[in-house]
Design a protein around this motif. Structure first.
Motif, PDB file in Angstrom:
ATOM      1  N   ASN A   1       0.859  -1.184   0.000  1.00  9.41           N
ATOM      2  CA  ASN A   1       0.000   0.000   0.000  1.00  9.41           C
ATOM      3  C   ASN A   1       0.893   1.231   0.000  1.00  9.41           C
ATOM      4  O   ASN A   1       2.119   1.119  -0.157  1.00  9.41           O
ATOM      5  CB  ASN A   1      -0.979  -0.018   1.186  1.00  9.41           C
ATOM      6  CG  ASN A   1      -0.284  -0.069   2.529  1.00  9.41           C
ATOM      7  OD1 ASN A   1       0.796   0.494   2.720  1.00  9.41           O
ATOM      8  ND2 ASN A   1      -0.889  -0.762   3.488  1.00  9.41           N
ATOM      9  N   ASP A   2       0.302   2.419   0.171  1.00 12.66           N
ATOM     10  CA  ASP A   2       1.111   3.641   0.132  1.00 12.66           C
ATOM     11  C   ASP A   2       1.533   4.112   1.522  1.00 12.66           C
ATOM     12  O   ASP A   2       2.065   5.211   1.658  1.00 12.66           O
ATOM     13  CB  ASP A   2       0.375   4.752  -0.617  1.00 12.66           C
ATOM     14  CG  ASP A   2      -0.929   5.167   0.054  1.00 12.66           C
ATOM     15  OD1 ASP A   2      -1.291   4.598   1.108  1.00 12.66           O
ATOM     16  OD2 ASP A   2      -1.600   6.062  -0.487  1.00 12.66           O
ATOM     17  N   ARG A   3       1.330   3.308   2.550  1.00 17.93           N
ATOM     18  CA  ARG A   3       1.728   3.670   3.914  1.00 17.93           C
ATOM     19  C   ARG A   3       3.046   2.983   4.254  1.00 17.93           C
ATOM     20  O   ARG A   3       3.141   1.757   4.193  1.00 17.93           O
ATOM     21  CB  ARG A   3       0.658   3.244   4.916  1.00 17.93           C
ATOM     22  CG  ARG A   3      -0.699   3.918   4.759  1.00 17.93           C
ATOM     23  CD  ARG A   3      -0.749   5.351   5.253  1.00 17.93           C
ATOM     24  NE  ARG A   3      -0.643   5.495   6.675  1.00 17.93           N
ATOM     25  CZ  ARG A   3      -1.665   5.653   7.504  1.00 17.93           C
ATOM     26  NH1 ARG A   3      -2.904   5.680   7.049  1.00 17.93           N
ATOM     27  NH2 ARG A   3      -1.465   5.797   8.784  1.00 17.93           N
ATOM     28  N   THR A   4       4.040   3.784   4.604  1.00 17.66           N
ATOM     29  CA  THR A   4       5.352   3.228   4.954  1.00 17.66           C
ATOM     30  C   THR A   4       5.855   3.683   6.316  1.00 17.66           C
ATOM     31  O   THR A   4       6.807   3.120   6.844  1.00 17.66           O
ATOM     32  CB  THR A   4       6.405   3.612   3.891  1.00 17.66           C
ATOM     33  OG1 THR A   4       6.459   5.044   3.792  1.00 17.66           O
ATOM     34  CG2 THR A   4       6.069   3.009   2.535  1.00 17.66           C
ATOM     35  N   ASP A   5       5.219   4.688   6.900  1.00 12.12           N
ATOM     36  CA  ASP A   5       5.671   5.255   8.170  1.00 12.12           C
ATOM     37  C   ASP A   5       4.966   4.569   9.334  1.00 12.12           C
ATOM     38  O   ASP A   5       3.764   4.772   9.550  1.00 12.12           O
ATOM     39  CB  ASP A   5       5.389   6.758   8.186  1.00 12.12           C
ATOM     40  CG  ASP A   5       5.850   7.448   9.457  1.00 12.12           C
ATOM     41  OD1 ASP A   5       6.416   6.779  10.354  1.00 12.12           O
ATOM     42  OD2 ASP A   5       5.646   8.671   9.555  1.00 12.12           O
ATOM     43  N   VAL A   6       5.695   3.760  10.098  1.00  8.66           N
ATOM     44  CA  VAL A   6       5.089   3.035  11.220  1.00  8.66           C
ATOM     45  C   VAL A   6       4.664   3.965  12.344  1.00  8.66           C
ATOM     46  O   VAL A   6       3.903   3.571  13.222  1.00  8.66           O
ATOM     47  CB  VAL A   6       6.026   1.937  11.774  1.00  8.66           C
ATOM     48  CG1 VAL A   6       6.263   0.852  10.739  1.00  8.66           C
ATOM     49  CG2 VAL A   6       7.334   2.520  12.272  1.00  8.66           C
ATOM     50  N   GLN A   7       5.128   5.209  12.327  1.00  9.07           N
ATOM     51  CA  GLN A   7       4.731   6.184  13.347  1.00  9.07           C
ATOM     52  C   GLN A   7       3.412   6.883  13.010  1.00  9.07           C
ATOM     53  O   GLN A   7       2.801   7.500  13.858  1.00  9.07           O
ATOM     54  CB  GLN A   7       5.836   7.233  13.546  1.00  9.07           C
ATOM     55  CG  GLN A   7       7.166   6.638  13.946  1.00  9.07           C
ATOM     56  CD  GLN A   7       7.098   5.799  15.213  1.00  9.07           C
ATOM     57  OE1 GLN A   7       6.417   6.149  16.166  1.00  9.07           O
ATOM     58  NE2 GLN A   7       7.808   4.690  15.231  1.00  9.07           N
TER      59      GLN A   7
END
Length: 155
Positions: free
Chosen positions: A14-20
């Motif tokens: 998906n386009d989410r890569t920031d675990v924060q």
């Protein structure tokens, strides 16, 4: 305690890569590609369901060293401390996550879902169709949870 090994069955893209970045998952569209060892018909029949439960591993955050003391939820001092099994966060024993997601499409070994709160590259360890009979009729939770989570699945 006994231990065992689990092998992933697929991977989230998906386009989410920031675990924060931990809120606003409601409109996130993810494609789960299953390993070729399951064949092209491994998802056959899943298209008849509206939702699927995705079990995955929070592999991008380390486990905590000590779980004995309750901690403020999400590290926020304005929230009450809770034991490790009274929360759904990623820093937990075995780092297993589970989310019920809307099914958008099923094609071969690719399952596209909406609302999966896992970043791109996350390993998937199981999929289970959501069945009404497995859902409890009356779920209750503390008011502070409802307030805190109000933004979690918003687009």
């Amino acid at each position: 305690m006994p231990s065992f090994e689990i092998t992933s069955i697929g991977t989230v893209r998906n386009d989410r890569t920031d675990v924060q970045h931990t809120d606003n998952w409601g409109a996130v569209r993810s494609t789960i590609t299953l390993d070729e060892r399951f064949g092209e018909a491994c998802l056959q029949g899943l298209e008849g369901f509206s939702h699927v439960e995705v079990l995955f591993v929070f592999d991008q955050l380390a486990e905590l060293d000590d779980y004995r003391e309750p901690r403020p939820y999400r590290g926020r001092s304005d929230l009450p401390p809770v034991g490790v099994f009274a929360g759904r966060g990623p820093r937990r024993p075995n780092r297993i996550g589970v989310t019920c997601c809307a099914i958008e499409s099923v094609q071969g070994r690719e399952l596209t879902v909406v609302g999966l709160d896992a970043v791109s590259g996350t390993p998937v360890i199981d999929l289970k169709p959501t069945m009404t009979e497995f859902r409890p009729p009356d779920v209750h939770q503390p008011e502070w949870v409802s307030s805190l989570m109000s933004e979690y699945f918003q687009p």
